[in-house]
Design an enzyme around this catalytic site. Sequence first.
Site, PDB file in Angstrom:
ATOM      1  N   ASP A 140       0.839  -1.215   0.000  1.00  0.00           N
ATOM      2  CA  ASP A 140       0.000   0.000   0.000  1.00  0.00           C
ATOM      3  C   ASP A 140       0.869   1.259   0.000  1.00  0.00           C
ATOM      4  O   ASP A 140       0.564   2.235  -0.694  1.00  0.00           O
ATOM      5  CB  ASP A 140      -0.928  -0.002   1.219  1.00  0.00           C
ATOM      6  CG  ASP A 140      -1.878  -1.188   1.192  1.00  0.00           C
ATOM      7  OD1 ASP A 140      -2.197  -1.658   0.083  1.00  0.00           O
ATOM      8  OD2 ASP A 140      -2.295  -1.647   2.270  1.00  0.00           O
TER       9      ASP A 140
ATOM     10  N   GLY B 104       2.016  -2.468  12.000  1.00  0.00           N
ATOM     11  CA  GLY B 104       0.698  -1.912  11.656  1.00  0.00           C
ATOM     12  C   GLY B 104       0.665  -1.447  10.220  1.00  0.00           C
ATOM     13  O   GLY B 104       1.709  -1.181   9.618  1.00  0.00           O
TER      14      GLY B 104
END
Length: 311
Positions: free
Chosen positions: A258, A293
């Site tokens: 991403d 994360g």
Amino acid sequence: MLHPKVTVVGSANVDLVLRAERMPIKGETLIGNAFDIFTGGKGFNQAAAAARLGADVTLIAKIGDDPFADILQSAIDAENINTEFVKTDAEAGTGVATIIVEPDGKNSIIVVPRANMRLTPADIDVAKNSIAEADVLLLQLETPIDTSEHAIEIAKANETIVILDPAPARPLPATLLSQVDILKPNEVEAGVLSGRAVSTPEERIAAAKALQSQIASDGISAVVLTLGEQGVLIYTQSQTTHIPAIAVEVVDTTGAGDAFSGALATTLAEDKPLIEAVKFANAAGAAAVTTLGATPSMPTQERIKEILSYT
Ligand code: RIB
């Protein structure tokens, strides 16, 4: 200076992250060693990456009306993102992902998209101008295909560059692929989309070539195949270039793709050459694996400069 404009159509999830020594086998209960709740979703992660790198970002997404939505909404509001088209669907829960991270930083993810799957072509119509006026439209596959197709049609009619990150892997209609300017699969996704083995250097080039012949031919027309520790392969009609990976300490690989896509979109929206954009995106992906994360690991310009200084 005008900021590059990036519009993201995609998912927003809450990530339930478990760390364990290894994956459990079927039928086994395994004691893990840590648990965290982070925000994620490929759409929101990519939007956050582009915003942190200086793009003017609009996110088109759908969340539920539940406690997870509150977590997500605060995180979305904390980024410098236009949230006008992040809508709430009271009848579906917010998208969730359960992520297991092993000591080597590799992850396994199960996503239950819930509200993400209720993002409709009508939601795109409302946000039409943000796609038409964007430099780049960035999409993934955690929202309905017909919604993505509609967004892509608007982008193509308005000379907005279309970047598709085809994750999670699934076969796609030829009509959709034929309107994509840049396809950014990893090896698994390239295998599913091309129906070929993608393991050896020769197979990677053959799969990238096959995919490049299926995407739009009137623009950048590139397949950017990410290879994890092996770097990135860029395939266009005029070049086949391999960019090596940047060695960093791996904490958690979640969201690396991403960060890559968000950085690629931002750099291309700035009108930089493809090779420069991919090198920058490669550094963004490397930066992301150094932090636990998904959304928290999306890097800033400063962090990417630091990573590039290792090369
Ligand atoms: O790419 C990582 C993301 O995949 C996670 O944030 C998870 O929510 C899933 O969408």
